[in-house]
Design an enzyme around this catalytic site. Structure first.
Site, PDB file in Angstrom:
ATOM      1  N   ILE A   1      57.409   2.648   6.656  1.00  0.00           N
ATOM      2  CA  ILE A   1      58.816   2.940   6.370  1.00  0.00           C
ATOM      3  C   ILE A   1      59.696   1.777   6.813  1.00  0.00           C
ATOM      4  CG2 ILE A   1      60.760   4.392   7.111  1.00  0.00           C
ATOM      5  CD1 ILE A   1      58.788   6.757   7.101  1.00  0.00           C
TER       6      ILE A   1
ATOM      7  N   PHE B   1      51.133  11.666  10.789  1.00  0.00           N
ATOM      8  CA  PHE B   1      50.730  12.677  11.761  1.00  0.00           C
ATOM      9  C   PHE B   1      50.717  14.079  11.125  1.00  0.00           C
ATOM     10  CE2 PHE B   1      51.647   9.059  14.053  1.00  0.00           C
ATOM     11  CZ  PHE B   1      51.655   9.194  15.435  1.00  0.00           C
TER      12      PHE B   1
ATOM     13  N   PHE C   1      59.653  20.093  13.648  1.00  0.00           N
ATOM     14  CA  PHE C   1      59.804  18.802  12.991  1.00  0.00           C
ATOM     15  C   PHE C   1      60.443  18.900  11.609  1.00  0.00           C
ATOM     16  CE2 PHE C   1      56.702  17.494  16.201  1.00  0.00           C
ATOM     17  CZ  PHE C   1      57.240  16.276  16.589  1.00  0.00           C
TER      18      PHE C   1
ATOM     19  N   HIS D   1      52.101  18.721   7.792  1.00  0.00           N
ATOM     20  CA  HIS D   1      53.130  17.731   8.138  1.00  0.00           C
ATOM     21  C   HIS D   1      54.487  18.362   7.857  1.00  0.00           C
ATOM     22  CE1 HIS D   1      54.761  13.603   8.639  1.00  0.00           C
ATOM     23  NE2 HIS D   1      55.672  14.023   7.776  1.00  0.00           N
ATOM     24  N   GLN D   2      55.334  18.421   8.871  1.00  0.00           N
ATOM     25  CA  GLN D   2      56.660  19.022   8.697  1.00  0.00           C
ATOM     26  C   GLN D   2      57.741  17.956   8.656  1.00  0.00           C
ATOM     27  OE1 GLN D   2      55.591  22.745  11.422  1.00  0.00           O
ATOM     28  NE2 GLN D   2      57.792  22.637  11.028  1.00  0.00           N
TER      29      GLN D   2
ATOM     30  N   ASN E   1      60.781   9.850  14.316  1.00  0.00           N
ATOM     31  CA  ASN E   1      60.141  10.673  15.338  1.00  0.00           C
ATOM     32  C   ASN E   1      59.187   9.839  16.184  1.00  0.00           C
ATOM     33  OD1 ASN E   1      61.290  13.258  14.654  1.00  0.00           O
ATOM     34  ND2 ASN E   1      60.046  13.208  12.808  1.00  0.00           N
TER      35      ASN E   1
ATOM     36  N   GLU F   1      46.159  17.176  16.896  1.00  0.00           N
ATOM     37  CA  GLU F   1      46.962  16.293  16.047  1.00  0.00           C
ATOM     38  C   GLU F   1      46.001  15.404  15.259  1.00  0.00           C
ATOM     39  OE1 GLU F   1      51.005  14.680  17.397  1.00  0.00           O
ATOM     40  OE2 GLU F   1      49.669  12.972  17.701  1.00  0.00           O
TER      41      GLU F   1
END
Length: 470
Positions: A157, A183, A206, A138-139, A167, A320
């Site tokens: 969130i 993700f 990302f 995860h970035q 995103n 993904e």
């Protein structure tokens, strides 16, 4: 029924309600309560086992909510006639997870029937993939960890009112409704090279930080591509060009939509148990269709290295992985891939990085300007509370297209930030724009964007408008 069966029953709520009714009936008959003469303290193993049962139950309950939202609200699932009904009350049913399992089996059966029988070299490649270890990447530009990694879904969130860069876009929510998942990119891990092997997903960078976990979720799901945008990009967008230079024909073949038998929006989806099998079978399907003999020989080589296998998988697909609601774990690795720009730190509300970079007022003004242009209310107020900003400082902030007054009153701009500027005398409410919409003022913007809160605020401080069309 034992505890484990009760907790995992699809009729759990009925069991709980039934137990409540029996307790209510029993309580009036109880006249006294005393401890038994002998009381055995549970040992540590039993306590741990009980805690794990409860954690597993809650994890499954959360997953049911995420899948129920996705399969009942996503318009693509409705178009494919594979949607489920929304829960009749607030409680999501475990049937949503069972629905995932059925879909996974369907896509496995579909591709298995298409490929049967597999050749010896195809079976060897499939076995290699199934027996490979995976890591999930995860970035982000956000600071998501201290000693514990906490990554939240976009839906969570939002529900917590956290202000951060998004995103997830409107079409993702409308067509897939998978915004209650976290993700991850997928990589082969059983090699000696440093993770991550990849730093982009579907051409997108990302973030500067890669958060890597090596454990999957019993309730996760995998798609072979981005779940919404299931088009593999042209070869010149791919990250590892030196690897691709080995081949010719396949480089023309790779750009395509990856889908099932019902058309472009029919995106194959696999549960955690089936994901390696699905990945391997769909890869074999692509290799069979390819006219690039050198690529085929490379893929079926007996000594195919793990890194090369990863290059193939993240070239032919870009898998993904999705985990419901939230990831919270001590078992992770954080890797800094590159430096974070000031704008990235601002848009990600990364205060640790902001504090590192904002070392004087000049940089603070840059951060303030970036927070206003990116509508980051939290960061703007943070900068304003930590630096003494003057009217002259504000005048020194330059933008090629917009006046600061325009930006403060633009669509979705923060009323809190605007009021701070007005109260501190940093802007005049009736200053006319000199650049975009020259001659207008902040009240004109607020009226144009139908921002009732901002209109009320500006009128409170004496704003007027000369615009006869308003």
């Amino acid at each position: 029924m034992n505890i484990s069966e009760t907790l995992n029953s699809a009729n759990t709520q009925c069991n709980i309600d039934s137990m409540d009714n029996r307790l209510h009936t029993l309580f009036p008959k109880v006249t006294s309560v005393r401890n038994a003469a002998q009381q055995t303290m549970p040992d540590e193993k039993n306590l741990k086992d009980s805690a794990n049962i409860i954690k597993s139950f809650f994890r499954k309950t959360i997953a049911a909510q995420s899948y129920s939202r996705m399969f009942s609200q996503g318009s693509n699932f409705k178009s494919l006639n594979i949607a489920i009904d929304a829960p009749s009350d607030a409680k999501a049913s475990f049937k949503a997870i069972e629905h995932l399992d059925r879909l996974s089996k369907h896509y496995i059966s579909e591709i298995r029937e298409k490929l049967h029988p597999l050749s010896a070299e195809e079976l060897n490649l499939l076995s290699l993939i199934i027996n490979s270890d995976l890591i999930f990447r995860h970035q982000s530009n956000s600071d998501l960890s201290d000693k514990i990694l906490n990554i939240k879904s976009f839906n969570k969130i939002q529900s917590e009112g956290i202000c951060t860069k998004r995103n997830t876009y409107a079409d993702d929510i409308k067509k897939i409704a998978n915004h209650d998942f976290v993700f991850f990119g997928v990589e082969i891990s059983n090699h000696q090279k440093k993770h991550p092997l990849n730093t982009k997903h579907h051409t997108v960078d990302f973030g500067a930080n890669a958060y890597i976990i090596d454990h999957d979720s019993p309730y996760g799901y995998m798609t072979l591509t981005d779940h919404f945008d299931n088009a593999i990009p042209p070869v010149f967008y791919h990250e590892h060009q030196s690897f691709l230079d080995k081949f010719s024909e396949v480089n023309k073949e790779v750009s395509r939509y990856v889908h099932g038998s019902k058309g472009i929006i029919d995106v194959p989806i696999f549960n955690t148990k089936d994901m390696k099998l699905g990945l391997g079978l769909y890869l074999i399907d692509f290799i069979r269709k390819s006219e690039d003999q050198s690529f085929k020989e490379f893929c079926y080589g007996k000594n195919l290295a793990p890194v090369d296998l990863d290059r193939i998988i993240n070239f032919v697909f870009q898998p993904e992985y999705h985990i419901p609601r939230m990831v919270s774990t001590e078992n992770f690795k954080k890797v800094k891939i590159r430096e974070i720009s000031l704008e990235e730190a601002v848009t990600a509300s990364n205060y640790e990085e902001i504090n590192k970079q904002v070392t004087n007022k000049k940089i603070a003004l840059q951060a303030l300007f970036l927070s206003i242009t990116n509508q980051k209310e939290d960061v703007a107020l943070y900068i304003l509370s930590n630096f003494e900003i003057t009217r002259q400082d504000v005048i020194s902030i330059k933008h090629e297209l917009y006046d600061i007054e325009y930006l403060l009153s633009a669509h979705n701009s923060s009323c809190k930030v605007l009021e701070y500027f007005i109260n501190k005398g940093l802007v005049d409410v009736n200053t006319k724009f000199k650049k975009t919409n020259s001659g207008d003022c902040m009240l004109d913007n607020a009226i144009k964007y139908e921002n009732a809160e901002m209109i009320k605020l500006l009128l409170k401080y004496g704003a007027t408008s000369d615009n006869k069309y308003i």
